[in-house]
Enzyme design. Structure first.
Site, PDB file in Angstrom:
ATOM      1  N   ASP A  48     -11.991   7.388   6.666  1.00  7.66           N
ATOM      2  CA  ASP A  48     -11.399   6.370   7.236  1.00  7.66           C
ATOM      3  C   ASP A  48     -10.336   6.308   7.874  1.00  7.66           C
ATOM      4  OD1 ASP A  48      -9.370   3.637   5.675  1.00  7.66           O
ATOM      5  OD2 ASP A  48      -8.510   5.270   5.469  1.00  7.66           O
ATOM      6  N   ASP A  77      -6.659  -3.874  10.115  1.00  3.97           N
ATOM      7  CA  ASP A  77      -6.334  -2.773   9.627  1.00  3.97           C
ATOM      8  C   ASP A  77      -6.867  -1.641  10.976  1.00  3.97           C
ATOM      9  OD1 ASP A  77      -4.524  -1.042   9.703  1.00  3.97           O
ATOM     10  OD2 ASP A  77      -5.169  -0.563   7.531  1.00  3.97           O
ATOM     11  N   HIS A 121      -8.133  -6.135   4.857  1.00  2.00           N
ATOM     12  CA  HIS A 121      -8.380  -5.411   6.239  1.00  2.00           C
ATOM     13  C   HIS A 121      -8.954  -4.773   7.019  1.00  2.00           C
ATOM     14  CE1 HIS A 121      -3.287  -3.726   5.027  1.00  2.00           C
ATOM     15  NE2 HIS A 121      -3.483  -5.205   5.828  1.00  2.00           N
ATOM     16  N   LYS A 157      -7.438   2.541  -2.141  1.00  2.00           N
ATOM     17  CA  LYS A 157      -7.266   3.978  -0.882  1.00  2.00           C
ATOM     18  C   LYS A 157      -8.349   4.493  -1.691  1.00  2.00           C
ATOM     19  CE  LYS A 157      -5.683   6.355   2.789  1.00  2.00           C
ATOM     20  NZ  LYS A 157      -5.692   6.416   3.863  1.00  2.00           N
ATOM     21  N   ASP A 210      -9.687  -3.243   1.795  1.00  2.00           N
ATOM     22  CA  ASP A 210      -9.743  -2.679   3.248  1.00  2.00           C
ATOM     23  C   ASP A 210     -11.272  -2.286   3.564  1.00  2.00           C
ATOM     24  OD1 ASP A 210      -9.857  -0.197   5.229  1.00  2.00           O
ATOM     25  OD2 ASP A 210      -7.200  -0.778   5.265  1.00  2.00           O
ATOM     26  N   GLU A 220      -3.199  -3.086  -1.655  1.00  2.00           N
ATOM     27  CA  GLU A 220      -4.164  -2.548  -1.565  1.00  2.00           C
ATOM     28  C   GLU A 220      -4.365  -1.161  -2.227  1.00  2.00           C
ATOM     29  OE1 GLU A 220      -3.218  -1.770   2.446  1.00  2.00           O
ATOM     30  OE2 GLU A 220      -5.469  -0.751   2.982  1.00  2.00           O
ATOM     31  N   HIS A 223     -11.862   1.827   3.127  1.00  2.58           N
ATOM     32  CA  HIS A 223     -11.393   3.033   1.842  1.00  2.58           C
ATOM     33  C   HIS A 223     -12.248   2.663   0.346  1.00  2.58           C
ATOM     34  CE1 HIS A 223      -7.150   1.315   2.794  1.00  2.58           C
ATOM     35  NE2 HIS A 223      -7.272   2.207   3.460  1.00  2.58           N
ATOM     36  N   ASP A 237     -10.074   4.002  10.880  1.00  2.79           N
ATOM     37  CA  ASP A 237      -9.520   2.887  11.455  1.00  2.79           C
ATOM     38  C   ASP A 237      -9.443   2.629  13.053  1.00  2.79           C
ATOM     39  OD1 ASP A 237      -7.547   1.670   8.846  1.00  2.79           O
ATOM     40  OD2 ASP A 237      -7.083   4.256   8.981  1.00  2.79           O
ATOM     41  N   TRP A 294       0.850  -1.392  -0.219  1.00  3.01           N
ATOM     42  CA  TRP A 294       0.152   0.153   0.047  1.00  3.01           C
ATOM     43  C   TRP A 294       0.920   1.348   0.197  1.00  3.01           C
ATOM     44  CZ3 TRP A 294      -0.390   3.891   4.069  1.00  3.01           C
ATOM     45  CH2 TRP A 294      -1.509   5.041   3.445  1.00  3.01           C
TER      46      TRP A 294
HETATM   47  C1  RNT Z   1      -3.348   3.167   5.409  1.00  2.76           C
HETATM   48  C2  RNT Z   1      -3.800   1.616   4.639  1.00  2.76           C
HETATM   49  C3  RNT Z   1      -2.590   0.569   5.039  1.00  2.76           C
HETATM   50  C4  RNT Z   1      -2.399   0.892   7.128  1.00  2.76           C
HETATM   51  C5  RNT Z   1      -1.483   0.423   7.834  1.00  2.76           C
HETATM   52  C6  RNT Z   1      -0.524   0.764   8.676  1.00  2.76           C
HETATM   53  O1  RNT Z   1      -4.777   3.686   4.089  1.00  2.76           O
HETATM   54  O2  RNT Z   1      -5.021   1.133   5.389  1.00  2.76           O
HETATM   55  O3  RNT Z   1      -2.949  -0.641   5.186  1.00  2.76           O
HETATM   56  O4  RNT Z   1      -3.022   1.314   7.598  1.00  2.76           O
HETATM   57  O5  RNT Z   1      -0.260  -0.893   6.104  1.00  2.76           O
HETATM   58 ZN    ZN Z   2      -5.262  -0.467   5.472  1.00  3.05          ZN
END
Ligand code: RNT
Ligand code: ZN
Length: 422
Positions: free
Chosen positions: A295, A327, A287, A229, A260, A227, A263, A297, A186
């Site tokens: 986003d 994640d 993720h 985004k 993810d 990955e 994302h 987290d 990523w």
């Molecule tokens: C960032 C991505 C990525 C990170 C990690 C730390 O938006 O989700 O995967 O969160 O690699």
């Molecule tokens: Zn991620």
């Protein structure tokens, strides 16, 4: 084992049996869903390379809960603590900045498997597989938010070499643990403001990725994933590595796609994407995260979204081809507690999905959509918690909220005594 837990399970077992579900078989199947536990929840994505540096790359951990891990030893102790509070055997997901090179200074393009030897030993001792990630952020050469698309050839080359080094590290992890390591790429690259040219950065990203993946590795040791985004902090207007970009790249180049759950546009269903992309891909990396408004987290909880994702995987029979990574990074609560909540919630979603009766599919095949709807609704209040409690009891991990006291005790005796902790 507390008697009432087992009594409740016996009643639940009968209730599910009436629907044709064998809870004993389901409990055996639960072991087929190892989670890839992301090390970065333990220290707010700081790593050990240059811990004074701030996290960048358009991601952010907020909160200042005391006692974060500051050394590899502390992080390993915290991971162990969390693993003792979560049922099942899981995988360890490391980022390149978590290197443990015994005091040596190693730049990202110089990484070697030996710099992760202590982690490999840790995983092997616990029977854990490993996954890995190059780190394309929190580094002077990423300070303008560009890495693999950087217009400067030298900087681009540095990041290509970093990703190549990480594939070598990942393959060594896979070989040492006897299970393929998913190395997930990523990059934070993107623009704060509207670009005039969206084409060249994407062409550059594709060309850089081709170089990263030029060497082939035994898929028994290494699997590559990419990955996408939607946007990040400072890359609000344009991210070349969008969903379409990486979906196309993964399909054409036989890579795994990493989805993810944070994302995508907030109303988009990631669960619905699983059966669509699995027609064309060998595998997926997930993720699992929880975006709140964006986003963000947040720690994963047992939401409809996560249940739908688990259902998509179980119903599709994709358990061997979908790698379930987590994640999230929350620094506002106890970091070990964050792992425990997120991991237990993800596992509960899989248990819920596994407890689904075959007659649901049958109703749909028969065109009996009234029964389909009614069953789905009834299933929501079946005694699945009793099955979960029994699973925890059999796996010798705390039942219900009992784990909270263990985390509190650990916080007082270990985490609060760390450097800089309040
Ligand atoms: C960032 C991505 C990525 C990170 C990690 C730390 O938006 O989700 O995967 O969160 O690699
Ligand atoms: Zn991620």
């Amino acid at each position: 084992m507390a008697k009432h837990i087992h009594d409740a399970y016996e009643i639940a077992r009968e209730r599910y049996a009436e629907l044709g579900v064998d809870t004993e078989k389901v409990l055996q199947k639960m072991e087929r869903f190892p989670l890839s536990m992301h090390c970065w929840q333990g220290d707010d994505v700081c790593g050990f390379e240059n811990p004074a540096d701030e996290l960048d790359g358009g991601i952010q951990a907020t909160g200042n809960y005391p006692g974060k891990a500051r050394t590899p030893e502390q992080l390993r102790a915290d991971i162990d603590k969390a693993l003792h509070l979560v049922p099942g055997t899981h995988r360890l997901n490391l980022h390149a900045i978590y290197l443990d090179p015994g005091g040596k200074r190693v730049d990202r393009n110089e990484l070697e498997p030996e710099h992760f030897a202590a982690w490999i030993d840790f995983a092997r001792e616990r029977g854990m597989g490993m996954d890995f990630n190059p780190t394309f952020f929190s580094h002077p050469k990423a300070s303008d938010g560009l890495t693999l698309i950087h217009p400067d050839k030298g900087i681009r080359q540095f990041w290509i070499e970093h990703a190549q080094a990480c594939r070598k590290v990942g393959a060594a992890m896979g070989e040492a643990t006897g299970t393929p390591c998913v190395n997930n790429v990523w990059v934070p690259d993107g623009y704060k403001d509207t670009p005039a040219d969206r084409k060249t950065p994407r062409e550059r990203l594709a060309a850089s990725l081709d170089e990263v993946f030029a060497e082939s590795y035994d898929p028994n040791y290494l699997l590559d994933s990419v990955e996408s985004k939607l946007f990040g902090i400072g890359s609000e207007s344009f991210v070349p590595g969008s969903h379409e970009f990486y979906m196309g790249y993964a399909m054409r180049n036989d890579k795994l796609l990493c989805l993810d759950t944070g994302h995508f546009h907030p109303t988009e269903s990631v669960a619905d994407k699983v059966s669509a992309v699995m027609l064309w891909l060998d595998g997926l990396m997930l993720h699992v995260s929880r975006g709140v408004r964006w986003d963000s987290d947040h720690v994963v909880t047992l939401t409809d979204d996560v249940i739908a994702l688990a259902q998509a995987i179980v119903r599709g029979g994709y358990e061997e081809r979908v790698h379930i990574g987590l994640d999230f990074f929350d620094a506002s609560i106890n970091r070990v507690g964050a792992w425990v909540v997120g991991m237990r919630s993800t596992l509960r979603a899989f248990l819920y999905a596994l407890l689904e009766p075959e007659q649901l599919q049958q109703a749909e095949k028969n065109g009996d959509l009234t029964r389909r709807l009614a069953l789905m609704e009834e299933l929501k209040s079946m005694p699945f918690q009793a099955v979960w409690d029994e699973y925890c009891a059999r796996q010798n991990v705390p039942i219900g909220t009992d784990w909270i006291e263990e985390v509190k005790a650990y916080e007082n005796s270990v985490q609060k005594k760390r450097d800089g902790a309040g």
